[in-house]
Design a protein around this motif. Structure first.
Motif, PDB file in Angstrom:
ATOM      1  N   ILE A  48       0.848  -1.199   0.000  1.00 13.84           N
ATOM      2  CA  ILE A  48       0.000   0.000   0.000  1.00 13.84           C
ATOM      3  C   ILE A  48       0.881   1.245   0.000  1.00 13.84           C
ATOM      4  CG2 ILE A  48      -1.661   1.365   1.359  1.00 13.84           C
ATOM      5  CD1 ILE A  48      -2.934  -1.005  -0.079  1.00 13.84           C
ATOM      6  N   GLN A  49       1.899   1.252   0.837  1.00 13.73           N
ATOM      7  CA  GLN A  49       2.804   2.405   0.887  1.00 13.73           C
ATOM      8  C   GLN A  49       3.539   2.586  -0.435  1.00 13.73           C
ATOM      9  OE1 GLN A  49       5.111   1.441   4.391  1.00 13.73           O
ATOM     10  NE2 GLN A  49       3.738   2.606   5.722  1.00 13.73           N
ATOM     11  N   LYS A  50       3.964   1.494  -1.024  1.00 13.44           N
ATOM     12  CA  LYS A  50       4.699   1.548  -2.286  1.00 13.44           C
ATOM     13  C   LYS A  50       3.836   2.121  -3.409  1.00 13.44           C
ATOM     14  CE  LYS A  50       7.151  -1.467  -5.538  1.00 13.44           C
ATOM     15  NZ  LYS A  50       7.527  -2.858  -5.834  1.00 13.44           N
ATOM     16  N   HIS A  51       2.546   1.799  -3.405  1.00 11.71           N
ATOM     17  CA  HIS A  51       1.660   2.184  -4.500  1.00 11.71           C
ATOM     18  C   HIS A  51       0.601   3.201  -4.082  1.00 11.71           C
ATOM     19  CE1 HIS A  51       3.380  -0.952  -7.017  1.00 11.71           C
ATOM     20  NE2 HIS A  51       3.202  -1.807  -6.040  1.00 11.71           N
ATOM     21  N   GLN A  52       0.846   3.950  -3.012  1.00 14.91           N
ATOM     22  CA  GLN A  52      -0.178   4.872  -2.535  1.00 14.91           C
ATOM     23  C   GLN A  52      -0.488   5.987  -3.534  1.00 14.91           C
ATOM     24  OE1 GLN A  52       0.751   7.176   0.980  1.00 14.91           O
ATOM     25  NE2 GLN A  52       2.933   6.835   0.633  1.00 14.91           N
ATOM     26  N   LEU A 101     -13.110   7.995   0.586  1.00 13.70           N
ATOM     27  CA  LEU A 101     -12.859   7.065  -0.501  1.00 13.70           C
ATOM     28  C   LEU A 101     -11.543   6.321  -0.284  1.00 13.70           C
ATOM     29  CD1 LEU A 101     -13.594   5.762  -3.180  1.00 13.70           C
ATOM     30  CD2 LEU A 101     -12.628   7.771  -4.349  1.00 13.70           C
ATOM     31  N   TYR A 102     -10.513   7.027   0.135  1.00 14.48           N
ATOM     32  CA  TYR A 102      -9.209   6.404   0.391  1.00 14.48           C
ATOM     33  C   TYR A 102      -9.364   5.294   1.429  1.00 14.48           C
ATOM     34  CZ  TYR A 102      -4.171   5.995   1.172  1.00 14.48           C
ATOM     35  OH  TYR A 102      -2.893   5.523   1.254  1.00 14.48           O
ATOM     36  N   GLN A 103     -10.046   5.603   2.520  1.00  9.72           N
ATOM     37  CA  GLN A 103     -10.236   4.613   3.585  1.00  9.72           C
ATOM     38  C   GLN A 103     -11.051   3.421   3.091  1.00  9.72           C
ATOM     39  OE1 GLN A 103     -11.893   6.709   6.925  1.00  9.72           O
ATOM     40  NE2 GLN A 103      -9.962   7.717   7.417  1.00  9.72           N
ATOM     41  N   GLU A 104     -12.081   3.695   2.311  1.00  5.11           N
ATOM     42  CA  GLU A 104     -12.912   2.608   1.795  1.00  5.11           C
ATOM     43  C   GLU A 104     -12.116   1.724   0.845  1.00  5.11           C
ATOM     44  OE1 GLU A 104     -16.083   0.098   1.453  1.00  5.11           O
ATOM     45  OE2 GLU A 104     -15.847   1.732   2.876  1.00  5.11           O
ATOM     46  N   ILE A 105     -11.284   2.334   0.012  1.00  8.41           N
ATOM     47  CA  ILE A 105     -10.466   1.546  -0.918  1.00  8.41           C
ATOM     48  C   ILE A 105      -9.485   0.665  -0.141  1.00  8.41           C
ATOM     49  CG2 ILE A 105      -8.634   1.665  -2.668  1.00  8.41           C
ATOM     50  CD1 ILE A 105     -10.096   4.153  -3.804  1.00  8.41           C
ATOM     51  N   VAL A 106      -8.824   1.234   0.847  1.00  6.90           N
ATOM     52  CA  VAL A 106      -7.870   0.448   1.639  1.00  6.90           C
ATOM     53  C   VAL A 106      -8.596  -0.696   2.341  1.00  6.90           C
ATOM     54  CG1 VAL A 106      -6.268   0.483   3.591  1.00  6.90           C
ATOM     55  CG2 VAL A 106      -6.180   2.301   1.884  1.00  6.90           C
ATOM     56  N   LEU A 107      -9.780  -0.422   2.870  1.00  5.01           N
ATOM     57  CA  LEU A 107     -10.573  -1.474   3.519  1.00  5.01           C
ATOM     58  C   LEU A 107     -10.907  -2.591   2.532  1.00  5.01           C
ATOM     59  CD1 LEU A 107     -12.233  -2.569   5.919  1.00  5.01           C
ATOM     60  CD2 LEU A 107     -14.147  -1.200   5.063  1.00  5.01           C
ATOM     61  N   GLN A 108     -11.358  -2.217   1.327  1.00  2.54           N
ATOM     62  CA  GLN A 108     -11.689  -3.223   0.319  1.00  2.54           C
ATOM     63  C   GLN A 108     -10.452  -3.997  -0.134  1.00  2.54           C
ATOM     64  OE1 GLN A 108     -14.755  -4.171  -0.314  1.00  2.54           O
ATOM     65  NE2 GLN A 108     -15.413  -2.567   1.093  1.00  2.54           N
ATOM     66  N   LEU A 109      -9.320  -3.300  -0.236  1.00  2.00           N
ATOM     67  CA  LEU A 109      -8.073  -3.984  -0.588  1.00  2.00           C
ATOM     68  C   LEU A 109      -7.702  -5.001   0.494  1.00  2.00           C
ATOM     69  CD1 LEU A 109      -6.028  -0.974  -1.972  1.00  2.00           C
ATOM     70  CD2 LEU A 109      -6.647  -3.016  -3.272  1.00  2.00           C
ATOM     71  N   TRP A 110      -7.835  -4.604   1.755  1.00  2.00           N
ATOM     72  CA  TRP A 110      -7.500  -5.493   2.870  1.00  2.00           C
ATOM     73  C   TRP A 110      -8.426  -6.717   2.876  1.00  2.00           C
ATOM     74  CZ3 TRP A 110      -3.911  -7.214   5.715  1.00  2.00           C
ATOM     75  CH2 TRP A 110      -4.177  -7.914   6.894  1.00  2.00           C
ATOM     76  N   LYS A 111      -9.724  -6.468   2.667  1.00  2.00           N
ATOM     77  CA  LYS A 111     -10.676  -7.581   2.640  1.00  2.00           C
ATOM     78  C   LYS A 111     -10.372  -8.543   1.487  1.00  2.00           C
ATOM     79  CE  LYS A 111     -14.833  -5.441   4.597  1.00  2.00           C
ATOM     80  NZ  LYS A 111     -16.197  -4.971   4.241  1.00  2.00           N
TER      81      LYS A 111
END
Length: 159
Positions: free
Chosen positions: A9-13, A33-43
């Motif tokens: 995530i840090q590499k491609h933020q 939106l950023y938080q939702e995307i990170v959440l969906q990526l984690w899931k």
């Protein structure tokens, strides 16, 4: 697994910031939106099979999340108060004036056009854009030509 995810995530933020930039109208929307995307990526991360590059998979999940959230927001658009342009993300980020104009223009495109242009600006190959967006390579080419013409008209009107 968590350390590898955070590292990726840090590499491609930058990918996430660009998507949030063009699919959001305010700083609050961008952060949500950023938080939702990170959440969906984690899931979705446990199902990432590493058949594609992480950045390709990340683009697909991020764009799908942004488009889905925009569809949901559109359902309620008639009932919500429009935010002033002075809070637009383009004004807050530290970009040159030309880049701000470009991103403001991109934000006026359709959801699919935004995705194709963003990926093209990232210098992704047509095949990779097609894979991420879920359209044919030929359709990528057509959408790029049309989107560039639309952008030129939008920028001309802004200037």
């Amino acid at each position: 697994m968590e350390k590898e995810f955070v590292k990726q995530i840090q590499k491609h933020q930058g990918i996430l910031h660009k998507i949030c930039f063009v699919y959001s109208n305010s700083n609050a929307d961008k952060e949500d939106l950023y938080q939702e995307i990170v959440l969906q990526l984690w899931k979705s991360y446990p199902s990432f099979r590493k058949e594609a590059k992480f950045s390709t998979w990340m683009y697909r999940v991020a764009l799908n999340t942004a488009i889905t959230l925009n569809k949901k927001a559109a359902l309620f658009e008639n009932h919500k108060v429009q935010l002033s342009n002075k809070y637009a993300v383009a004004e807050v980020l530290d970009y040159s004036e030309d880049i701000k104009i470009l991103y403001k223009a991109i934000s006026k495109l359709s959801k699919i056009e935004k995705a194709v242009i963003l990926l093209w600006l990232e210098e992704k190959a047509y095949g990779e854009i097609a894979e991420i967006v879920g359209i044919s390579e030929k359709n990528v080419s057509v959408k790029l030509v049309r989107s560039k013409k639309k952008l030129a008209k939008i920028i001309k009107k802004m200037g």
